[in-house]
Design a protein around this motif. Structure first.
Motif, PDB file in Angstrom:
ATOM      1  N   ALA A 277       0.857  -1.349   0.235  1.00 48.23           N
ATOM      2  CA  ALA A 277       0.170  -0.187  -0.198  1.00 48.23           C
ATOM      3  C   ALA A 277       0.966   1.186  -0.343  1.00 48.23           C
ATOM      4  CB  ALA A 277      -0.675  -0.122   1.116  1.00 48.23           C
ATOM      5  N   GLY A 278       1.770   1.330  -0.158  1.00 47.60           N
ATOM      6  CA  GLY A 278       3.239   2.537  -0.644  1.00 47.60           C
ATOM      7  C   GLY A 278       3.845   3.021   1.028  1.00 47.60           C
ATOM      8  N   ARG A 296       0.319  -1.731  10.282  1.00 42.61           N
ATOM      9  CA  ARG A 296       1.301  -0.569   9.609  1.00 42.61           C
ATOM     10  C   ARG A 296       2.426  -1.503   9.656  1.00 42.61           C
ATOM     11  NH1 ARG A 296       1.029   4.717  12.101  1.00 42.61           N
ATOM     12  NH2 ARG A 296       3.226   4.569  12.588  1.00 42.61           N
TER      13      ARG A 296
ATOM     14  N   LEU B  18      -5.973  -4.812   5.418  1.00 39.77           N
ATOM     15  CA  LEU B  18      -5.364  -4.262   3.821  1.00 39.77           C
ATOM     16  C   LEU B  18      -6.061  -3.395   2.721  1.00 39.77           C
ATOM     17  CD1 LEU B  18      -2.561  -3.117   5.809  1.00 39.77           C
ATOM     18  CD2 LEU B  18      -1.332  -4.072   3.730  1.00 39.77           C
ATOM     19  N   HIS B  22      -7.686  -0.921   0.634  1.00 42.62           N
ATOM     20  CA  HIS B  22      -8.036  -0.745  -0.939  1.00 42.62           C
ATOM     21  C   HIS B  22      -8.622  -0.736  -1.322  1.00 42.62           C
ATOM     22  CE1 HIS B  22      -3.220  -0.863  -1.471  1.00 42.62           C
ATOM     23  NE2 HIS B  22      -3.404  -2.255  -0.834  1.00 42.62           N
ATOM     24  N   TRP B  53      -6.705   3.695  12.090  1.00 43.02           N
ATOM     25  CA  TRP B  53      -6.724   5.022  11.575  1.00 43.02           C
ATOM     26  C   TRP B  53      -4.830   4.853  11.332  1.00 43.02           C
ATOM     27  CZ3 TRP B  53      -7.977   9.369   9.578  1.00 43.02           C
ATOM     28  CH2 TRP B  53      -7.184  10.826   9.758  1.00 43.02           C
ATOM     29  N   GLY B  54      -4.538   4.451  11.780  1.00 39.73           N
ATOM     30  CA  GLY B  54      -2.962   4.330  11.984  1.00 39.73           C
ATOM     31  C   GLY B  54      -2.575   4.028  11.061  1.00 39.73           C
ATOM     32  N   VAL B  55      -2.966   2.445  10.842  1.00 38.40           N
ATOM     33  CA  VAL B  55      -2.788   1.630   9.395  1.00 38.40           C
ATOM     34  C   VAL B  55      -3.028   3.243   7.932  1.00 38.40           C
ATOM     35  CG1 VAL B  55      -3.257   0.088   8.070  1.00 38.40           C
ATOM     36  CG2 VAL B  55      -3.279   0.084  10.287  1.00 38.40           C
ATOM     37  N   THR B  57      -2.856   6.105   8.035  1.00 36.78           N
ATOM     38  CA  THR B  57      -2.317   6.643   7.726  1.00 36.78           C
ATOM     39  C   THR B  57       0.044   6.778   7.324  1.00 36.78           C
ATOM     40  OG1 THR B  57      -1.663   7.365  10.019  1.00 36.78           O
ATOM     41  CG2 THR B  57      -3.086   8.598   8.905  1.00 36.78           C
ATOM     42  N   PHE B  58      -0.476   5.463   7.444  1.00 39.64           N
ATOM     43  CA  PHE B  58       0.913   5.362   7.844  1.00 39.64           C
ATOM     44  C   PHE B  58       1.632   4.858   6.242  1.00 39.64           C
ATOM     45  CE2 PHE B  58       4.079   1.799   7.073  1.00 39.64           C
ATOM     46  CZ  PHE B  58       4.959   1.966   7.833  1.00 39.64           C
ATOM     47  N   TYR B  59       0.799   4.402   5.004  1.00 35.77           N
ATOM     48  CA  TYR B  59       0.649   4.143   3.794  1.00 35.77           C
ATOM     49  C   TYR B  59       0.476   4.452   2.953  1.00 35.77           C
ATOM     50  CZ  TYR B  59       1.278  -1.195   5.321  1.00 35.77           C
ATOM     51  OH  TYR B  59       1.429  -1.954   6.520  1.00 35.77           O
ATOM     52  N   SER B  60       0.914   5.093   2.048  1.00 34.08           N
ATOM     53  CA  SER B  60       1.444   6.310   1.293  1.00 34.08           C
ATOM     54  C   SER B  60       0.022   5.960   0.119  1.00 34.08           C
ATOM     55  CB  SER B  60       2.259   6.631   0.583  1.00 34.08           C
ATOM     56  OG  SER B  60       3.009   5.909  -0.232  1.00 34.08           O
ATOM     57  N   LEU B  61      -0.586   5.484   0.307  1.00 29.30           N
ATOM     58  CA  LEU B  61      -1.243   4.985  -1.380  1.00 29.30           C
ATOM     59  C   LEU B  61      -3.112   5.267  -0.956  1.00 29.30           C
ATOM     60  CD1 LEU B  61      -0.875   1.384  -3.048  1.00 29.30           C
ATOM     61  CD2 LEU B  61       0.389   4.254  -4.007  1.00 29.30           C
ATOM     62  N   TYR B  62      -2.935   5.365   0.851  1.00 32.26           N
ATOM     63  CA  TYR B  62      -4.338   6.131   1.365  1.00 32.26           C
ATOM     64  C   TYR B  62      -4.026   7.115   1.524  1.00 32.26           C
ATOM     65  CZ  TYR B  62      -4.511   0.478   2.431  1.00 32.26           C
ATOM     66  OH  TYR B  62      -4.392  -0.527   1.950  1.00 32.26           O
ATOM     67  N   THR B 114       5.909  11.384  -4.435  1.00 31.92           N
ATOM     68  CA  THR B 114       6.085  10.042  -4.459  1.00 31.92           C
ATOM     69  C   THR B 114       7.917   9.455  -5.017  1.00 31.92           C
ATOM     70  OG1 THR B 114       5.293   8.118  -4.862  1.00 31.92           O
ATOM     71  CG2 THR B 114       5.085   8.871  -6.553  1.00 31.92           C
ATOM     72  N   SER B 115       7.302   8.607  -3.838  1.00 34.35           N
ATOM     73  CA  SER B 115       8.910   7.707  -3.739  1.00 34.35           C
ATOM     74  C   SER B 115       9.178   7.495  -5.265  1.00 34.35           C
ATOM     75  CB  SER B 115       8.861   6.899  -2.936  1.00 34.35           C
ATOM     76  OG  SER B 115       9.303   7.497  -1.859  1.00 34.35           O
TER      77      SER B 115
ATOM     78  N   TYR C 167      -3.012   5.289  18.752  1.00 30.34           N
ATOM     79  CA  TYR C 167      -2.336   3.680  18.687  1.00 30.34           C
ATOM     80  C   TYR C 167      -1.419   5.011  17.715  1.00 30.34           C
ATOM     81  CZ  TYR C 167      -1.046  -0.368  16.179  1.00 30.34           C
ATOM     82  OH  TYR C 167      -0.673  -1.886  15.529  1.00 30.34           O
ATOM     83  N   SER C 168      -0.679   4.450  17.058  1.00 27.09           N
ATOM     84  CA  SER C 168       0.627   5.058  16.723  1.00 27.09           C
ATOM     85  C   SER C 168      -0.068   5.324  14.910  1.00 27.09           C
ATOM     86  CB  SER C 168       1.292   4.116  16.015  1.00 27.09           C
ATOM     87  OG  SER C 168       2.686   4.740  16.630  1.00 27.09           O
ATOM     88  N   THR C 169       0.057   6.816  14.627  1.00 31.04           N
ATOM     89  CA  THR C 169      -0.649   6.983  13.235  1.00 31.04           C
ATOM     90  C   THR C 169       0.924   8.065  12.498  1.00 31.04           C
ATOM     91  OG1 THR C 169      -0.800   9.580  14.425  1.00 31.04           O
ATOM     92  CG2 THR C 169      -2.633   7.448  14.562  1.00 31.04           C
ATOM     93  N   GLY C 170       0.550   8.145  11.357  1.00 30.53           N
ATOM     94  CA  GLY C 170       1.484   8.889  10.359  1.00 30.53           C
ATOM     95  C   GLY C 170       2.782   8.161  10.312  1.00 30.53           C
TER      96      GLY C 170
END
Lengths: 544, 149, 570
Positions: A277-278, A296, B18, B22, B53-55, B57-62, B114-115, C167-170
């Motif tokens: 997912a990037g 994560r 995930l 998607h 939310w944590g997940v 905001t972690f991945y750049s495709l979301y 993007t990377s 939770y950890s975010t970002g």
């Protein structure tokens, strides 16, 4: 049916971007118009390697490659070459000439290569399992299941000296052995196709060009380590790779190559595709496992290693695409054969992706130990626009920059490590003399700031701190103590970060300090020799 | 198909979270994960909303903010950088009259960096939704954008 | 099996499976840590504890690296010192430098680290963060700018309490512990238990400080200021003044409060005894008349908020009794006001609680049955300690004092409310004797004591076997609730406390509160009980008088008006 000619049109991602679909359609139209459908077979195939010059096609049996095609060009090729048997000189690939040799095999771009992993890329239709089988596909698997025990397989791989192609270069056979003897079930085999290293697109093109090769490698690996479940984790951005792989898996299932009693043996193994997912960090094996688990993508601390506690806490082996792609050939031809290729400590071939200021940017496979000079000047065709070579970064953004004096270093794991760089993922970024080392270092660091997972302190806080010091340097504002801090911070990140991302992020900085010290010094004094850094031209600004 | 039907098949699947994200993002007209989407996933997977939310905001495709119909992703990694990615980004921003991370007023384009996209063979490159455009120059951008008008 | 490990040239023998941290401790070395928490899983994210291990190319975290035979470790080499120092300096680069204004000043793990590592300044450019501080609740303030991403709060909330607000975010530099959609705590099913605060090494999560309001009330000559102290305060407050965990400081506590200027020093233990009478009768009523069973205790406001959010269908199982804090407030402004002939409008009720959720409880709209806000101000143990320090009162010099009467008279049964299982034990002591009319031979119900997650007991009451269950920590509570929901709960009566260990482990208690300190406070609690002349609630004479003079009878009209409440789905 017997065909007089085969026309292979590259449908790899890079050519796709350049409009190969139009080429295929045009060619199909032309073949119909000229009534050649019964004589000439059109094959949509994987990457031919000369991405810079796409869209491209090859006409066999002559092995003539036409590049930079438009739909109109295709009509000419069909009319001239396919119908009348005459070459079209203006469309030949750059190093070929009508007189000196037009066949692919005679062009240095191809003749210098040694294709094991890419042997089918550009030759078969990746969506056809029949094509793969015709090209001796799944023979290695069949004979392995027939004649070798799992331990035999591990022994062969250990003896071959194959090292992981994802970056770290860990001996593949030993990794398998750890998983084989770990307690716990089920065991998992993961193919790491989360290719995120900037400048790397080999896994993408292997997946697109020869998906069954990966599957065959995976099934053999599963047999060796006792895995029953396989997962191919592919970057979310690799749309075509995901589609091709899913198609290949479905085909393999249909033929009994996946599932229970594979090829009539006791072996049970199935594979599914998981899309990323990037997140660059997911290329790290434990982060990848976290991501598959729906979390994560943060790396885990090691030990325990995945071989002991991996996916869902079970023994897991994670191998790179290219590593797995080497497996069938090694089992088919033997460890001795493989050892003869490449160097003693780094046997075999390496797939590189050539990018940056180079004439033939694209995908190549060469024996380990080839020099940078051969790759850049002979295969790559040199630097364009009459400029000269300044530096090359090997191993992707976490690799070091090598200068002109390093052009004759053999490209293998240990030699490059000895010069503060790495073979890494096989990215080879060539830069001409218009570029500034500090400007590039900023670019590299920006990448790490963006891609750090943010979990451990040295990397989360260290990457932006590194960036800000280099930024200061680029503006001619860095002080002596900044430079000392830069080194201290780099050392700490290398020694104390949780995973390889943080550990290698300072590598480009350190290699700049070592190999391009003069230029760094110039910036320190407020001068950017290539005039890339913004406020440097006016001379050193007051730091106060 | 309702959103909950969309993610139904991932629920029993270990690690299906995930995939569900998607699927939801792809079906959202604004190309993002809405609070309702996230709540749906939280409920369906029995995972705290904070973790979802944590997940996300972690991945750049979301994305957790609404985006345009077309997402332009400009690669700014080194291979594109050395062949002029920055000029492409500047030209795009100027052409669309937005900054990185913003969406055009008509809701058509969102500009993101993007990377590496792994298409360095045709650098400098951008992706517009799932389509890649390579070997770009600031001048050739207009014709690329025209494809989406 | 013991294995040999050499740490900084000191050989020690440790059992296999020990952590390097433990081995180092044995060698007389304290390796600095930050994300490490003795009660939590290992994280290895802060990297402060890195050490040099022979044969390893990189430094390794001592918290996770397993010991092996013949291991050679250096914890103080130049490279280790450099790395540690750099890491802590990096932490400082994004941490606000406002120690002087921070509630955790002088009790901050980052401060201790900088001191231990002799760091006087960070050479790194400060990259300040600009997160909004969340002060949306009556209980907690969350200031993400101070967060070090150690994730101890995440584990406290997600794994200990199984709520998962944090939770950890970002990612990358933007990584921060946060809430879903960045919402404020008052928009979320947060129960304000403060276990996150207890886990936080710095001041990123703190209680809402109300000491100033108390100073004002004390200084106001028109106000008659009462203070009540929860059972768990007397076994914890001493820690704030350098005493060991579990020191019993009841007398000093009362003396200190008197010196601060409160008009009357009363005890929540008194209303704890009263709770037993009301709740015990409610249980008997439900047992005899087919009421909803199992009945569940309702003393713990975090627990109440949890069930209101998570199991609203099970609300009828809750005892309708208010908590002892709120019963006290309601009586103070009615019964007591009348008795001393003071206008309840001029009475200020202050409670000293081990709990951050109590601040929220006092603000619940239904907590005004006296016609006024029953409890005006709630202070945590820490806030009281702060007031004492501010006042200059010397703790060590305090002479022991005793609670005022009548609302300060209590029994051992009231005292054990502070520990998990205590309410149950107190109830059993009373219910048994009330129902059977016989005196209990052994009043110690040891099976419901201690730190086990779920405990149970059964008692024969007039021919019927009553099964009781006890849970502390919301993760355990959830299990019992799921059993009730699925109809498989074997119990008639359940005690639930929101925080691990019960109130002695609450979010308002001295920091650090670990399972080890909880054990000591629990032991002290039972010691208090043992030393009380009366140990059964129904033998509390002040409670009897209260019924005679005012309430008339348990579950009577006045009781319902003042001591019972209702709950709402959230």
């Amino acid at each position: 049916m017997f065909y007089r000619s085969h026309v292979l049109v590259c449908t790899g991602s890079n050519c796709n971007i350049k409009g190969c679909q139009g080429i295929t359609e045009a060619l199909r139209r032309e073949l119909t118009r000229l009534s050649l459908e019964q004589e000439v077979r059109l094959v949509e195939t994987g990457c031919l390697g000369l991405c810079e010059h796409g869209p491209a096609l090859v006409v066999y049996p002559e092995g003539v490659m036409y590049v930079r095609l438009t739909a109109a060009d295709v009509a000419e090729v069909a009319e001239e070459h396919l119908l009348k048997g005459r070459l079209v000189p203006r469309l030949l690939q750059p190093t070929a000439t009508v007189d000196s040799g037009y066949s692919l095999n005679m062009s240095p771009f191809f003749s210098k290569q040694k294709r094991i992993v890419l042997k089918n890329c550009g030759l078969i239709n990746p969506d056809s399992i029949e094509d793969y089988v015709h090209a001796d596909g799944y023979i290695a698997l069949a004979t392995t299941l027939d004649t070798k025990t799992p331990t035999d397989v591990i022994d062969v791989i250990k003896k071959s000296g194959l090292r992981g192609r994802g970056g770290a270069g860990f001996p593949a056979g030993r990794k398998w052995e750890f998983t084989r003897w770990a307690t716990g079930s089920p065991k998992y085999l993961i193919c790491n196709a989360d290719e995120g290293e900037p400048g790397t697109f080999k896994d993408r093109l292997i997946l697109e060009g020869d998906p069954h090769l990966i599957l065959e490698g995976m099934i053999i690996a599963a047999y060796a380590i006792g895995a029953t479940k396989g997962i191919i984790y592919i970057r979310g951005e690799y749309d075509l790779s995901i589609r091709r792989m899913e198609h290949a898996i479905a085909e393999a299932r249909k033929l009994g190559l996946l599932g229970q009693n594979i090829l009539g043996s006791e072996l049970e193994f199935d594979v599914e595709v998981c899309a990323g997912a990037g997140a660059y960090v997911c290329g790290e094996e434990t982060a990848l496992i976290e991501s598959i688990e729906g979390n994560r993508g943060e790396p885990r601390f090691k030990p325990p290693y995945p071989a002991q506690q991996g996916l869902w806490g079970k023994p897991t082996c994670v191998n790179n695409v290219e590593t797995l792609a080497n497996i069938p050939a090694i089992l088919q031809h033997g460890a001795e054969w493989y050892q003869q290729i490449g160097t003693a400590n780094s046997p075999g071939t390496k797939v590189f992706t050539l990018t940056g200021n180079i004439i033939n940017s694209g995908l190549i496979e060469v024996p380990m130990g080839i020099t940078l000079r051969e790759v850049i000047y002979e295969i790559g065709g040199g630097i364009p626009e009459g400029r000269s070579f300044k530096m090359a970064q090997t191993g992707g953004t976490s690799g070091g920059c090598l200068a002109e004096e390093h052009l004759d270093i053999p490209m293998d794991y240990d030699s490059l490590a000895g010069h503060g760089s790495s073979l890494g993922s096989g990215a080879l970024l060539v830069m001409d003399d218009s570029h500034c080392i500090i400007d590039l270092t900023k670019c590299f660091l920006k990448f790490f700031v963006h891609e750090s997972c943010g979990q451990c302190t040295p990397c989360r806080e260290g990457t932006p701190a590194l960036y800000s010091i280099i930024d200061k340097l680029s503006r001619g504002l860095a002080t002596e103590s900044d430079m000392r801090l830069l080194k201290r911070l780099s050392r700490t990140m290398q020694s104390s970060s949780l995973c390889a991302l943080g550990q290698t992020a300072p590598v480009p900085v350190l290699s700049a300090l070592v190999h391009f010290n003069e230029e760094v010094e110039a910036h320190f004094k407020g001068d950017c020799p290539t005039c890339k850094c913004h406020t440097a031209r006016g001379g050193r600004q007051s730091a106060n | 198909m309702t959103q909950s039907m969309l993610i139904q098949r991932f629920i029993g699947e270990p690690g299906g979270l995930l995939k569900a994200l998607h699927a939801l993002q792809n079906s959202n007209t604004n190309n993002f994960l809405s609070p309702q989407d996230l709540e749906l996933v939280s409920g369906a997977f029995g995972v705290p909303l904070a973790k979802v939310w944590g997940v996300a905001t972690f991945y750049s495709l979301y994305s957790t903010i609404p985006r345009g119909r077309y997402i332009i992703r400009v690669c700014e990694s080194a291979p594109c950088h050395v062949v002029g990615a920055h000029n492409i980004l500047t030209a795009l921003a100027k052409n669309l009259n937005i900054c990185t991370g913003e969406t055009t007023a008509d809701g058509k384009f969102t500009l993101e960096v993007t990377s590496c996209l792994g298409i360095c063979g045709v650098a400098p490159a951008i992706m517009i939704n799932d389509t890649v455009h390579g070997n770009l120059t600031p001048e050739s951008l207009a014709s690329v954008l025209a494809l989406y008008n | 099996m013991l294995i040999d490990v050499t740490i900084d040239n000191v050989c020690v023998q440790v059992p296999t499976g020990s952590s390097l941290l433990q081995a180092a401790e044995k060698a007389g070395i304290k390796i600095p840590t930050l994300c490490y928490h003795p009660d939590q899983s290992l994280k290895a994210v802060c990297r402060v504890c890195v050490v040099e291990i022979e044969g390893q190319r990189l430094l390794q975290p001592a918290c996770t690296y397993p010991v092996f035979q013949g291991m050679q470790v250096r914890t103080n080499s130049p490279s280790v010192r450099e790395a540690r120092q750099t890491i802590v300096e990096l932490m400082l680069s994004s941490h606000p430098q406002d120690c002087l204004k921070c509630p955790r000043n002088l009790n901050c793990e980052l401060q201790s680290l900088t001191q231990q590592l002799n760091i006087t300044q960070s050479p790194f450019p400060t990259l300040p963060r600009e997160y909004q501080s969340d002060s949306s609740t009556f209980s907690l303030i969350r200031n993400p700018n101070k967060c070090l991403n150690c994730r101890r709060c995440v584990e406290a909330c997600l794994d200990v309490q199984e709520i998962g607000i944090l939770y950890s975010t970002g990612r990358g530099k933007q990584t921060i512990v946060g809430t879903a959609l960045g919402q404020d705590l008052n928009e979320l099913p947060c129960v304000f238990c403060g276990q996150c605060l207890q886990a936080c090494p710095v001041g990123a999560i703190t209680e809402v400080d109300e000491t100033e309001r108390v100073w004002e009330a004390i200084a106001d000559p028109r106000k008659h200021v009462l203070v009540q102290t929860a059972p768990a305060i007397r076994v914890a407050l001493g820690e704030e003044f350098g005493m060991p965990a579990g020191a019993i400081v009841t007398g000093k506590l009362v003396a200190a409060l008197r010196r601060l200027g409160f008009d009357r020093i009363y005890d929540t233990d008194f209303t704890a005894d009263l709770t037993i009478i009301e709740e015990g009768n409610e249980l008997l009523e439900r047992l005899q008349h087919g009421g909803t069973l199992p009945m569940i205790t309702s003393c713990s406001p975090g627990w109440i908020k949890f069930i209101e959010h998570t199991f609203p269908d099970l609300l009828p199982h809750l005892s309708t009794c208010k908590s002892p804090q709120q019963m006290f407030g309601a009586l103070a402004k009615t019964y007591y006001a009348k008795k001393v002939a003071i206008d309840p409008q001029d009475i200020v009720v202050v409670s000293i609680m081990p709990c951050t959720a109590k601040k929220f409880e006092a603000e619940r709209p239904d907590m005004r049955s006296s016609g006024f806000k029953d409890v005006d101000i709630v202070l945590t143990t820490r806030e009281l300690a702060r007031m004492l320090k501010q006042s200059g009162i010397q703790w060590n010099d305090l002479k022991e004092d005793t609670y005022d009467t009548p609302l300060g008279i209590s029994t051992g049964a009231g005292a054990i409310f502070g520990a998990t299982g205590g309410v149950m034990e107190a109830a059993l002591r009373t219910v048994y004797e009330v129902v059977t009319g016989q005196e209990l031979e052994d009043i110690d119900f040891k099976s419901v004591r201690g730190m086990d997650g779920i405990k149970e007991a059964q008692v024969e009451l007039g021919g019927n076997v009553i099964r009781v269950g006890v849970a502390h920590g919301l993760k355990q509570a959830r299990k019992l609730m799921e059993d009730i929901a699925s109809g498989t709960s074997p119990y008639h009566f359940i005690e639930i406390m929101c925080c691990p260990g019960g109130c002695i482990g609450g979010g308002g208690q001295p920091i650090p509160t670990t399972n080890a300190t909880r054990q000591r406070r629990i032991a002290a609690t039972y010691q208090v009980d043992k030393e009380m002349p009366v140990r059964k609630s129904h033998q509390n004479e002040a409670v009897s008088t209260l019924y005679e003079e005012f309430l008339k009878r348990p579950l009577g009209f006045k009781s319902h008006e003042l001591l019972h409440t209702h709950y709402t789905k959230r």
